[in-house]
Motif scaffolding. Structure first.
Motif, PDB file in Angstrom:
ATOM      1  N   THR A 108       0.855  -1.186   0.000  1.00  0.00           N
ATOM      2  CA  THR A 108       0.000   0.000   0.000  1.00  0.00           C
ATOM      3  C   THR A 108       0.892   1.237   0.000  1.00  0.00           C
ATOM      4  OG1 THR A 108      -0.139   0.065   2.430  1.00  0.00           O
ATOM      5  CG2 THR A 108      -1.860  -1.164   1.256  1.00  0.00           C
ATOM      6  N   PHE A 109       0.403   2.286  -0.636  1.00  0.00           N
ATOM      7  CA  PHE A 109       1.142   3.538  -0.724  1.00  0.00           C
ATOM      8  C   PHE A 109       0.283   4.664  -0.170  1.00  0.00           C
ATOM      9  CE2 PHE A 109       2.389   0.786  -4.242  1.00  0.00           C
ATOM     10  CZ  PHE A 109       3.761   0.712  -4.067  1.00  0.00           C
ATOM     11  N   THR A 114      -2.183  11.127  -1.189  1.00  0.00           N
ATOM     12  CA  THR A 114      -2.326  10.260  -2.356  1.00  0.00           C
ATOM     13  C   THR A 114      -2.143   8.813  -1.914  1.00  0.00           C
ATOM     14  OG1 THR A 114      -1.494  11.958  -3.864  1.00  0.00           O
ATOM     15  CG2 THR A 114      -1.447   9.681  -4.642  1.00  0.00           C
ATOM     16  N   GLN A 115      -3.139   7.955  -2.250  1.00  0.00           N
ATOM     17  CA  GLN A 115      -3.083   6.562  -1.840  1.00  0.00           C
ATOM     18  C   GLN A 115      -3.237   5.628  -3.046  1.00  0.00           C
ATOM     19  OE1 GLN A 115      -5.494   8.625  -0.274  1.00  0.00           O
ATOM     20  NE2 GLN A 115      -4.241   9.094   1.514  1.00  0.00           N
ATOM     21  N   ALA A 116      -2.612   4.460  -2.949  1.00  0.00           N
ATOM     22  CA  ALA A 116      -2.733   3.444  -3.987  1.00  0.00           C
ATOM     23  C   ALA A 116      -2.443   2.081  -3.382  1.00  0.00           C
ATOM     24  CB  ALA A 116      -1.771   3.727  -5.148  1.00  0.00           C
ATOM     25  N   ALA A 128      -3.682   0.241  -8.290  1.00  0.00           N
ATOM     26  CA  ALA A 128      -4.973   0.943  -8.265  1.00  0.00           C
ATOM     27  C   ALA A 128      -4.870   2.170  -7.366  1.00  0.00           C
ATOM     28  CB  ALA A 128      -6.083   0.020  -7.766  1.00  0.00           C
ATOM     29  N   PHE A 129      -5.218   3.334  -7.923  1.00  0.00           N
ATOM     30  CA  PHE A 129      -5.166   4.593  -7.181  1.00  0.00           C
ATOM     31  C   PHE A 129      -6.538   4.915  -6.578  1.00  0.00           C
ATOM     32  CE2 PHE A 129      -1.492   4.970  -9.892  1.00  0.00           C
ATOM     33  CZ  PHE A 129      -0.579   5.682  -9.129  1.00  0.00           C
ATOM     34  N   ARG A 130      -6.506   5.486  -5.384  1.00  0.00           N
ATOM     35  CA  ARG A 130      -7.744   5.927  -4.729  1.00  0.00           C
ATOM     36  C   ARG A 130      -8.215   7.236  -5.345  1.00  0.00           C
ATOM     37  NH1 ARG A 130      -7.635   6.447   1.691  1.00  0.00           N
ATOM     38  NH2 ARG A 130      -7.251   4.206   1.414  1.00  0.00           N
ATOM     39  N   PHE A 165       0.394  13.116  -8.060  1.00  0.00           N
ATOM     40  CA  PHE A 165       1.163  11.935  -8.474  1.00  0.00           C
ATOM     41  C   PHE A 165       2.620  12.049  -8.033  1.00  0.00           C
ATOM     42  CE2 PHE A 165       3.916   9.711 -11.504  1.00  0.00           C
ATOM     43  CZ  PHE A 165       3.473   8.420 -11.287  1.00  0.00           C
ATOM     44  N   ASN A 166       3.191  13.240  -8.147  1.00  0.00           N
ATOM     45  CA  ASN A 166       4.587  13.422  -7.755  1.00  0.00           C
ATOM     46  C   ASN A 166       4.816  13.069  -6.288  1.00  0.00           C
ATOM     47  OD1 ASN A 166       5.373  14.210 -10.288  1.00  0.00           O
ATOM     48  ND2 ASN A 166       5.385  16.401  -9.852  1.00  0.00           N
TER      49      ASN A 166
END
Length: 350
Positions: A108-109, A114-116, A128-130, A165-166
């Protein structure tokens, strides 16, 4: 408890669908793949990240709100429930639902709003991006910061999406470099997540990006920016989803710019500013249009490869008198249920 499966028979249908082979790297559009990506775009909303409010202080805060009175405190309670969730419990729900899809949570990021999630099967990976969360100031700021800015990969891009995104780019790229190999990677997301997925498809370095599936994605950049995307992007649009029409396209900005020129004294300068900051927005990829349905009959939805402007206008016009339906057309749940029904129909799964 499951997010994507509401009844036992639904699990059996998904198992039958998943038993069929998924197409290989750099794929053409697939109903089965689209359904899986829709499920993952929805699961990316599960709150695996640390809460804004420590749940251990929840009782203390609720006791303090008693001073506000019952009516006012009810609004505070709802806000607390949104901000003081149990991230470990949420993660377990995520992992459980992934098992139903024959998938495993790899990573998980979560960075600056920003989460994915990165998941894997024996055949492929999915990033998959939130999408936008109403309680996230960072998400709302990213959506609203629609001024275009230069992109180092060419063209001009939505400044808010680029920044969001950055924030997580290095973290994701480092993990990919160190852990991913020999399997194709799909990228997906809904709403803001769809925009981030598209940016990731262009910017991430990986030799096997099989494709990008977005749901209810806004516009991201200009035509020159799109040229650098080598993998196929499939852009799912549901009926009267308003987010897919934002930011305004280049044609609308051109008309607005022309009209502004007629304003005395400031017209020319305002027109040039409008074009430089917001002009040139175009959609990315191949559109797939989900038709309107009545009374929640998802089985009636159809997937069209192209649709006229008149038909899209009619979809919006028919929903004007039902204001609640327009935002519901942006719901990831609605996207997922329509695509599940279409996949079942195409594969003759009853």
């Amino acid at each position: 408890m499951s997010v994507i499966i509401e009844r036992a028979e639904e699990h059996e249908k998904i198992k039958k669908l998943l038993s069929k082979e998924i197409p290989s790297y750099r794929q053409a559009y697939s109903d089965r793949t689209s359904m899986i990506m829709a499920c993952l775009s929805e699961l990316a909303y599960i709150k695996f990240n640390e809460p804004l409010l420590d749940s251990t202080n929840k009782k203390l805060i609720k006791n303090a709100t008693k001073l506000l009175g019952k009516e006012k405190a009810s609004y505070i309670y709802k806000l607390i429930d949104l901000l003081a969730y149990d991230s470990e419990k949420e993660r377990k729900i995520l992992e459980s639902d992934l098992v139903l899809l024959n998938l495993k949570l790899e990573k998980t990021f979560d960075e600056k709003g920003t989460q994915a999630i990165l998941v894997s099967s024996e055949e492929f990976y999915v990033l998959a991006f939130r999408g936008t969360e109403p309680t996230s100031i960072a998400d709302i700021k990213s959506d609203l910061d629609a001024i275009q800015t230069s992109c180092e990969t060419g063209g001009r891009i939505h400044r808010g999406f680029k920044s969001a995104f950055n924030d997580v780019h290095t973290q994701i790229q480092t993990y990919i470099n160190q852990n991913l190999k020999d399997k194709p990677l799909f990228i997906t997301g809904h709403s803001l997540g769809g925009a981030l997925a598209t940016v990731a498809t262009k910017k991430l370095i990986y030799p096997q990006i099989a494709g990008c599936y977005t749901y209810g994605s806004p516009r991201i950049g200009d035509e020159r920016w799109m040229l650098g995307i080598r993998s196929p992007v499939y852009r799912l649009v549901n009926s009267a989803d308003p987010v897919t029409m934002l930011p305004p396209g280049s044609d609308l900005i051109d008309i607005a710019s022309l009209l502004v020129k007629f304003i005395p004294t400031f017209g020319d300068s305002w027109s040039k500013r409008l074009e430089s900051k917001f002009g040139g927005y175009s959609h990315v990829g191949y559109m797939r249009y989900l038709t309107n349905i009545e009374n929640g009959n998802f089985g009636d939805a159809r997937l069209l490869y192209s649709v006229s402007f008149l038909r899209r206008f009619r979809a919006y016009f028919s929903n004007i008198k039902h204001y609640s339906k327009i935002p519901s057309d942006h719901s990831m749940v609605v996207y997922r249920k329509k695509l599940q029904s279409i996949a079942y129909y195409k594969q003759k799964i009853n």
